[in-house]
Design an enzyme around this catalytic site. Structure first.
Site, PDB file in Angstrom:
ATOM      1  N   HIS A  17       0.833  -1.202   0.000  1.00 12.41           N
ATOM      2  CA  HIS A  17       0.000   0.000   0.000  1.00 12.41           C
ATOM      3  C   HIS A  17       0.876   1.263   0.000  1.00 12.41           C
ATOM      4  CE1 HIS A  17      -3.008  -2.690   2.311  1.00 12.41           C
ATOM      5  NE2 HIS A  17      -3.527  -2.510   1.126  1.00 12.41           N
ATOM      6  N   LYS A  41     -16.940  -7.812   6.058  1.00 11.67           N
ATOM      7  CA  LYS A  41     -15.648  -8.376   6.459  1.00 11.67           C
ATOM      8  C   LYS A  41     -15.487  -8.201   7.966  1.00 11.67           C
ATOM      9  CE  LYS A  41     -12.799  -7.748   2.305  1.00 11.67           C
ATOM     10  NZ  LYS A  41     -11.668  -6.995   1.750  1.00 11.67           N
ATOM     11  N   ARG A  90      -1.949  -6.014  -8.584  1.00 20.14           N
ATOM     12  CA  ARG A  90      -0.835  -6.922  -8.289  1.00 20.14           C
ATOM     13  C   ARG A  90      -0.619  -7.953  -9.379  1.00 20.14           C
ATOM     14  NH1 ARG A  90      -3.228  -7.549  -2.449  1.00 20.14           N
ATOM     15  NH2 ARG A  90      -4.951  -6.884  -3.763  1.00 20.14           N
ATOM     16  N   SER A 128      -2.697  -7.682   2.684  1.00 16.57           N
ATOM     17  CA  SER A 128      -2.898  -7.624   4.135  1.00 16.57           C
ATOM     18  C   SER A 128      -3.183  -9.023   4.672  1.00 16.57           C
ATOM     19  CB  SER A 128      -4.067  -6.693   4.471  1.00 16.57           C
ATOM     20  OG  SER A 128      -3.787  -5.385   4.056  1.00 16.57           O
TER      21      SER A 128
HETATM   22  P1  ADP Z   1      -9.498  -4.269  -0.650  1.00 15.01           P
HETATM   23  O1  ADP Z   1      -9.959  -4.929   0.607  1.00 15.01           O
HETATM   24  O2  ADP Z   1     -10.493  -3.372  -1.309  1.00 15.01           O
HETATM   25  O3  ADP Z   1      -8.783  -5.202  -1.625  1.00 15.01           O
HETATM   26  P2  ADP Z   1      -6.953  -3.440   0.323  1.00 15.01           P
HETATM   27  O4  ADP Z   1      -6.790  -2.632   1.530  1.00 15.01           O
HETATM   28  O5  ADP Z   1      -6.509  -4.853   0.396  1.00 15.01           O
HETATM   29  O6  ADP Z   1      -8.437  -3.250  -0.160  1.00 15.01           O
HETATM   30  O7  ADP Z   1      -6.184  -2.762  -0.867  1.00 15.01           O
HETATM   31  C1  ADP Z   1      -6.446  -1.463  -1.281  1.00 15.01           C
HETATM   32  C2  ADP Z   1      -5.813  -1.249  -2.635  1.00 15.01           C
HETATM   33  O8  ADP Z   1      -4.412  -1.462  -2.541  1.00 15.01           O
HETATM   34  C3  ADP Z   1      -6.303  -2.201  -3.725  1.00 15.01           C
HETATM   35  O9  ADP Z   1      -6.376  -1.474  -4.930  1.00 15.01           O
HETATM   36  C4  ADP Z   1      -5.223  -3.233  -3.806  1.00 15.01           C
HETATM   37  O10 ADP Z   1      -5.137  -3.807  -5.095  1.00 15.01           O
HETATM   38  C5  ADP Z   1      -4.010  -2.386  -3.519  1.00 15.01           C
HETATM   39  N1  ADP Z   1      -2.893  -3.183  -2.993  1.00 15.01           N
HETATM   40  C6  ADP Z   1      -2.884  -3.979  -1.900  1.00 15.01           C
HETATM   41  N2  ADP Z   1      -1.690  -4.590  -1.752  1.00 15.01           N
HETATM   42  C7  ADP Z   1      -0.918  -4.174  -2.794  1.00 15.01           C
HETATM   43  C8  ADP Z   1       0.423  -4.460  -3.235  1.00 15.01           C
HETATM   44  N3  ADP Z   1       1.184  -5.333  -2.588  1.00 15.01           N
HETATM   45  N4  ADP Z   1       0.864  -3.843  -4.348  1.00 15.01           N
HETATM   46  C9  ADP Z   1       0.057  -2.999  -5.031  1.00 15.01           C
HETATM   47  N5  ADP Z   1      -1.209  -2.702  -4.684  1.00 15.01           N
HETATM   48  C10 ADP Z   1      -1.697  -3.275  -3.582  1.00 15.01           C
END
Ligand code: ADP
Length: 159
Positions: A17, A41, A90, A128
């Protein structure tokens, strides 16, 4: 003045992030990170904890702020006067659902666009969920999350 939102669960914020936040904050004037109150969730970290960890880890970026939001992402963008929604990609597995969401949002509000950042290679595998799982079993997550998040994991899992 280009304003953008970066929505997500951030349960908790990872280096993946932060990589997107750092890069996005360079191309927009103002970036608002939106932490979604998601009733379906069951998050590990409370909203306060997720906000605090994000605030702490993004304080060096002067044009970045953090807020919580409920409901549709597109409404959160509208309420903040943002013209862009930032998302990270990703792998191909992200692509299909992200495209569907982006197209839905664009059909609801044509004035707002989604901008994708492809992940930096070293974080391509990182989510996460992965960080939570590794931390749960007591393995080292210092390469996946910043030190304050690592500490928060230790407190949460009591090890
Ligand atoms: P969600 O629960 O909506 O997937 P997240 O908090 O997991 O939300 O992620 C928010 C954003 O960050 C999403 O667009 C996700 O694709 C991006 N993201 C999460 N981890 C990574 C990573 N390792 N590299 C690039 N983008 C990421």
């Amino acid at each position: 003045m280009v304003k953008a939102i970066y929505p997500g669960s951030f349960d908790p914020v990872t280096y993946g992030h932060l990589d997107i936040i750092k890069r996005a904050s360079k191309v927009v004037d103002e970036l608002i990170i939106g932490v979604l109150v998601n009733n379906t969730k069951n998050p590990l970290f409370t909203m306060e904890e997720r906000l605090e960890l994000l605030q702490e880890t993004t304080k060096e970026f002067l044009n970045v702020s953090v807020q919580s939001f409920q409901g549709l992402t597109i409404d959160f963008a509208r309420q903040n006067g943002a013209k862009l929604i930032i998302r990270g990609l990703r792998a191909v597995t992200d692509f299909e659902s992200e495209m569907q969401i982006a197209q839905t949002n664009h059909s609801i509000e044509p004035e707002i666009d989604t901008m994708f950042f492809t992940t930096s290679l070293e974080y391509a595998f990182l989510s996460s969920t992965i960080a939570r799982e590794v931390a749960y079993y007591g393995s080292d997550v210092s390469k996946l999350v910043p030190p304050v998040v690592n500490e928060a994991f230790h407190k949460k899992y009591d090890h």
